[in-house]
Design an enzyme around this catalytic site. Structure first.
Site, PDB file in Angstrom:
ATOM      1  N   ASN A  73       0.153  21.659  -4.085  1.00  0.00           N
ATOM      2  CA  ASN A  73       0.082  21.735  -2.626  1.00  0.00           C
ATOM      3  C   ASN A  73       1.184  20.902  -1.994  1.00  0.00           C
ATOM      4  O   ASN A  73       1.606  19.883  -2.546  1.00  0.00           O
ATOM      5  CB  ASN A  73      -1.288  21.271  -2.118  1.00  0.00           C
ATOM      6  CG  ASN A  73      -1.361  19.771  -1.915  1.00  0.00           C
ATOM      7  OD1 ASN A  73      -1.061  19.265  -0.831  1.00  0.00           O
ATOM      8  ND2 ASN A  73      -1.748  19.041  -2.963  1.00  0.00           N
ATOM      9  N   PHE A 133      -2.463   5.505  -1.151  1.00  0.00           N
ATOM     10  CA  PHE A 133      -1.166   5.066  -1.665  1.00  0.00           C
ATOM     11  C   PHE A 133      -0.651   6.047  -2.712  1.00  0.00           C
ATOM     12  O   PHE A 133       0.141   5.686  -3.573  1.00  0.00           O
ATOM     13  CB  PHE A 133      -1.272   3.684  -2.313  1.00  0.00           C
ATOM     14  CG  PHE A 133      -1.591   2.565  -1.361  1.00  0.00           C
ATOM     15  CD1 PHE A 133      -1.510   2.738   0.013  1.00  0.00           C
ATOM     16  CD2 PHE A 133      -1.970   1.320  -1.841  1.00  0.00           C
ATOM     17  CE1 PHE A 133      -1.803   1.692   0.891  1.00  0.00           C
ATOM     18  CE2 PHE A 133      -2.257   0.272  -0.976  1.00  0.00           C
ATOM     19  CZ  PHE A 133      -2.180   0.453   0.394  1.00  0.00           C
ATOM     20  N   CYS A 135      -0.158   9.957  -2.106  1.00  0.00           N
ATOM     21  CA  CYS A 135       0.394  11.261  -1.737  1.00  0.00           C
ATOM     22  C   CYS A 135       1.874  11.330  -2.114  1.00  0.00           C
ATOM     23  O   CYS A 135       2.680  10.536  -1.625  1.00  0.00           O
ATOM     24  CB  CYS A 135       0.217  11.505  -0.248  1.00  0.00           C
ATOM     25  SG  CYS A 135       0.808  13.118   0.304  1.00  0.00           S
ATOM     26  N   THR A 201      -2.385  13.216  -6.876  1.00  0.00           N
ATOM     27  CA  THR A 201      -1.703  14.361  -7.481  1.00  0.00           C
ATOM     28  C   THR A 201      -0.361  13.971  -8.105  1.00  0.00           C
ATOM     29  O   THR A 201       0.248  12.966  -7.751  1.00  0.00           O
ATOM     30  CB  THR A 201      -1.469  15.454  -6.434  1.00  0.00           C
ATOM     31  OG1 THR A 201      -0.793  14.877  -5.305  1.00  0.00           O
ATOM     32  CG2 THR A 201      -2.790  16.054  -5.980  1.00  0.00           C
TER      33      THR A 201
END
Length: 471
Positions: A73, A133, A135, A201
């Site tokens: 994403n 902390f 992304c 991610t």
């Protein structure tokens, strides 16, 4: 009767199943429906100054018929005003006072900005604060998200600012896009964090359209690296959770994230020390009601094992994960092929000869394996065998009968146990459950580790097993 109730960083939880900060927790209406379905908690989609998202946001990797094996994403934090998110948090807590609502926060790296957002989130009734902390896209280009989490000093500094103001537990969400995840975890703990969540991610590009040459997801002919999640990242997440929870300088109550979609996944993370688990991709794929099977399955497993609460098994597998040098070099397992289940597909044979250790042979016509044939003999004939697709029902190799098993004897492989190194590859590629089992054999040797060999002077740290005939 066992219970799923637990406590995380001082927060009472109806169960350990939380929704991760993501599209499934974008608004109050969604979170309330999730609570009705059975989720014990939710981490609100990250709140900060509203942003503008692109309209093409997701791409995925499909694998062997499995859709969304991995999801990428490039969506940013909430695009809704801060006051709207906080108002809805207040309403959710008013209607569901026993459920956990964690406010995920991300603002610019200024002390006053963090103090302000902390105060507003707690005034809204949030049970705790998760500092994002992690992304890895978009926000990191603005000096937030993983741009903070990748630098332990920044991670510690902002944690200190938040702890100056916060009255509720502070959870630090760690990025996996680092060399050693223990470093930012240690910084967060030293700065006073109450808990950790991991992993966020991973940086990724999921693919290129070979017709248009455009990367995915396509935003007007271009794309950007994004955050990768879903079942594909679970092994990475398990490893990083274990790393943190095994480190005394880093370990704190852990909310685990990464590829969780079943009760088995949840149990594995909890066995490595997690107090709660957060789910995103599986809900985006199958909906909120997957929590019903997760809760029922975990309770059934707990009853089978005799556990009364998650506290009874949390972290039990941590001592079993160790450095390679502490593993028993004299532990011996071999592959056993169960003839009554074999379908003669030849996958184990091909995998062993082309990708492993050449100890599986297709050379018998009798119920009892013929062990007189040497690897050299089999190797000389292998070219003909591996160039022909085996069809068990037709390819009798002149035998004319199948013997006592459903598959012709000529198509049932045998294992040379003397040569078998117990690598597991044959059992992993076999399509028939329990057809190939890995079984321990007694080799008459006492347990011995590499470290013990080095300490005894039999080996040195730089010595490789294969290059030393004495090892």
């Amino acid at each position: 009767m066992p219970t799923l109730e637990t406590t995380f960083a001082g927060i009472p939880c109806l169960n350990p199943f939380w929704l991760a900060s993501a599209p499934p927790t974008n608004c109050g209406e969604q979170v309330m429906r999730a609570f009705d379905a059975g989720w014990g908690g939710a981490v609100w989609k990250t709140i900060g100054e509203p942003i503008t998202n692109v309209s093409s946001r997701y791409s995925s990797i499909d694998w062997n018929g499995q859709r969304m094996m991995g999801l990428n994403n490039i969506e940013l934090i909430s695009d809704r005003p801060i006051e709207v998110n906080l108002r809805e948090i207040s309403e959710v807590k008013r209607r569901y006072p026993k459920h956990v609502v964690i406010a995920s926060l991300m603002v610019e790296s200024k002390r006053d900005a963090w103090h302000e957002i902390v105060q507003r989130a707690e005034d809204a009734g949030a049970d705790g604060l998760e500092l994002n902390f992690g992304c890895p896209h978009g926000m990191s280009e603005r000096g937030m998200g993983s741009a903070v989490g990748q630098v332990p000093e920044y991670c510690g500094q902002i944690t200190e600012w938040v702890k100056e103001k916060a009255g509720t537990p502070v959870i630090i969400k760690l990025t996996p896009n680092v060399t050693d995840i223990r470093m930012p975890a240690r910084a967060a703990k030293q700065a006073g964090a109450d808990a950790l969540s991991a992993i966020n991610t991973l940086n990724s590009i999921t693919g290129i359209d070979l017709d248009t040459l455009e990367p995915r997801p396509n935003v007007d002919g271009r794309s950007s690296h994004g955050g990768y999640c879903g079942p594909a990242v679970k092994p990475i997440a398990l490893n990083m959770v274990q790393q943190v929870m095994s480190d005394e300088q880093a370990a704190l109550p852990m909310s685990a994230i990464g590829g969780i979609g079943s009760w088995q996944d949840a149990a594995e993370f909890m066995l490595l020390g997690a107090g709660t688990v957060q789910v995103c991709t599986a809900v985006m794929h199958y909906g909120y009601r997957i929590v019903e099977d997760m809760a029922d399955g975990l309770l059934a497993w707990m009853r089978q094992k005799g556990y009364e609460s998650p506290d009874d098994f949390r972290g039990l597998s941590l001592p079993r994960v160790t450095d390679w040098k502490h593993l028993n070099l004299n532990y011996k397992i071999v592959a056993r092929i169960h003839e009554d289940k074999c379908i003669g597909c030849g996958l184990c044979y091909i995998a062993c000869w082309d990708g492993a250790h050449q100890c599986i042979h297709v050379d018998r016509t009798l119920p009892a394996p013929d062990t007189s044939r040497t690897p050299d003999i089999v190797a000389a004939e292998s070219a003909r065998r591996i160039s022909t697709t085996p069809i068990p029902k037709l390819d009798l190799n002149g035998v004319g009968e199948t013997g006592p098993y459903p598959t012709p004897l000529a198509r049932i492989p045998r294992v040379d146990e003397h040569e078998c190194v117990g690598c597991n590859l044959c059992s992993l590629v076999c399509p028939v459950p329990d057809c190939i089992t890995m079984e321990r054999v007694d080799n008459g040797q006492s347990p011995e580790t590499w470290e013990e060999r080095v300490n005894a002077g039999v080996a040195t740290e730089s010595m490789a097993d294969a290059g030393n005939p004495n090892l």
